[in-house]
Design an enzyme around this catalytic site. Structure first.
Site, short mmCIF file in Angstrom:
data_model
loop_
_atom_site.label_atom_id
_atom_site.label_comp_id
_atom_site.label_asym_id
_atom_site.label_seq_id
_atom_site.Cartn_x
_atom_site.Cartn_y
_atom_site.Cartn_z
N ASP A 33 0.68 -1.26 -0.16
CA ASP A 33 0.02 0.20 -0.10
C ASP A 33 0.89 1.18 -0.02
O ASP A 33 1.72 1.33 0.62
CB ASP A 33 -0.74 -0.07 1.19
CG ASP A 33 -2.01 0.90 1.03
OD1 ASP A 33 -3.31 0.44 0.90
OD2 ASP A 33 -1.93 2.25 0.89
N ASN A 88 -12.95 -2.89 2.42
CA ASN A 88 -13.71 -1.83 2.51
C ASN A 88 -14.42 -2.11 1.29
O ASN A 88 -14.19 -2.25 0.36
CB ASN A 88 -13.09 -0.60 2.61
CG ASN A 88 -12.32 -0.34 3.88
OD1 ASN A 88 -12.51 -0.85 4.95
ND2 ASN A 88 -11.17 0.39 3.78
N GLN A 95 -14.53 3.00 1.01
CA GLN A 95 -13.56 2.61 0.12
C GLN A 95 -13.51 3.71 -0.92
O GLN A 95 -14.30 4.69 -1.33
CB GLN A 95 -14.62 1.56 -0.88
CG GLN A 95 -13.81 0.96 -2.07
CD GLN A 95 -14.65 -0.09 -2.75
OE1 GLN A 95 -15.75 -0.32 -2.42
NE2 GLN A 95 -14.04 -0.76 -3.65
N HIS A 101 -10.27 -5.07 -3.41
CA HIS A 101 -8.94 -5.08 -2.96
C HIS A 101 -8.89 -5.78 -1.52
O HIS A 101 -9.97 -5.12 -0.58
CB HIS A 101 -8.06 -4.17 -2.91
CG HIS A 101 -8.50 -2.77 -2.45
ND1 HIS A 101 -9.38 -2.01 -3.15
CD2 HIS A 101 -8.37 -2.00 -1.12
CE1 HIS A 101 -9.97 -0.98 -2.36
NE2 HIS A 101 -9.21 -1.09 -1.19
N LEU A 102 -8.21 -6.48 -1.05
CA LEU A 102 -8.06 -6.87 0.51
C LEU A 102 -6.91 -6.16 0.98
O LEU A 102 -5.81 -6.08 0.24
CB LEU A 102 -7.67 -8.52 0.67
CG LEU A 102 -8.88 -9.50 0.52
CD1 LEU A 102 -9.72 -9.52 -0.69
CD2 LEU A 102 -7.99 -10.73 0.93
N HIS A 103 -7.05 -5.82 2.21
CA HIS A 103 -5.78 -5.13 3.04
C HIS A 103 -5.53 -6.12 3.60
O HIS A 103 -6.23 -6.98 4.52
CB HIS A 103 -6.48 -3.91 3.90
CG HIS A 103 -6.87 -2.59 3.18
ND1 HIS A 103 -5.81 -1.57 3.01
CD2 HIS A 103 -8.05 -2.36 2.49
CE1 HIS A 103 -6.88 -0.74 2.21
NE2 HIS A 103 -8.04 -0.96 2.09
P1 5GP Z 1 -9.67 1.75 0.30
O1 5GP Z 1 -9.87 2.98 1.10
O2 5GP Z 1 -10.35 1.78 -0.88
O3 5GP Z 1 -10.37 0.51 1.05
O4 5GP Z 1 -8.08 1.32 0.42
C1 5GP Z 1 -7.42 2.05 -1.14
C2 5GP Z 1 -6.03 1.90 -0.64
O5 5GP Z 1 -5.33 1.94 -1.82
C3 5GP Z 1 -5.46 2.87 0.31
O6 5GP Z 1 -4.85 2.49 1.27
C4 5GP Z 1 -4.35 3.70 -0.36
O7 5GP Z 1 -3.22 4.29 0.54
C5 5GP Z 1 -4.18 2.79 -1.49
N1 5GP Z 1 -3.55 3.52 -2.81
C6 5GP Z 1 -4.14 4.20 -3.47
N2 5GP Z 1 -3.77 4.44 -4.56
C7 5GP Z 1 -2.65 3.53 -4.55
C8 5GP Z 1 -1.56 3.49 -5.65
O8 5GP Z 1 -1.60 4.26 -6.88
N3 5GP Z 1 -0.56 2.67 -5.36
C9 5GP Z 1 -0.54 2.08 -4.46
N4 5GP Z 1 0.17 1.01 -3.84
N5 5GP Z 1 -1.69 2.16 -3.50
C10 5GP Z 1 -2.48 2.84 -3.38
#
Ligand code: 5GP
Ligand code: ZN
Length: 118
Positions: A33, A88, A95, A101-103
């Protein structure tokens, strides 16, 4: 392979955007991330575009995505100490990237109130 030209994670899959890859197989890509919330914070994504877990994802693909998580944890060296997997889904869950995506989070004791990632 079905990708979305406007999607940041599809651009990582295609190689248009770079990422720090942790694991890859025929269906799943895992990368660090960009804004880590824990010492290890890896995102696992299907290599086809689905907006969320509620976007008609084939059950077999969901299984492959989840099955990759312990492999990633082992690569990160956190399989013995523990980790959290979080998905999320939608606005209330904050989200921000609309590609499933899985964190996977670990590498330290999770803060007691860290139930989500945003
Ligand atoms: P969400 O809030 O949608 O569950 O999480 C999206 C995640 O994607 C966030 O933790 C954010 O830091 C990560 N993220 C967003 N854009 C990029 C990117 O261009 N590269 C990487 N490696 N992570 C990203
Ligand atoms: Zn996508």
């Amino acid at each position: 392979m079905i990708l979305d030209n406007e999607c940041v994670f599809c651009k990582i899959i295609s190689g248009e955007l770079s990422s720090n890859k942790v694991y890859e197989d025929e269906s799943v890509l895992a990368f660090e991330d960009a804004n880590p919330q824990m010492p290890h914070h890896v995102l696992l994504i299907p290599k086809e575009h689905y907006a969320s877990v509620a976007d008609g994802v084939p059950e077999v693909l969901l299984g492959k995505l989840l099955a990759a998580a312990p492999k990633v944890a082992q690569i990160c060296g956190i399989d013995q100490t523990g980790y959290r997997i979080c998905i999320n889904t939608g606005d209330d869950a904050r989200q921000t990237v609309h590609h499933l995506h899985l964190h996977l989070l670990g590498g330290a004791k999770m803060p007691i109130n860290m139930g989500a990632v945003d």
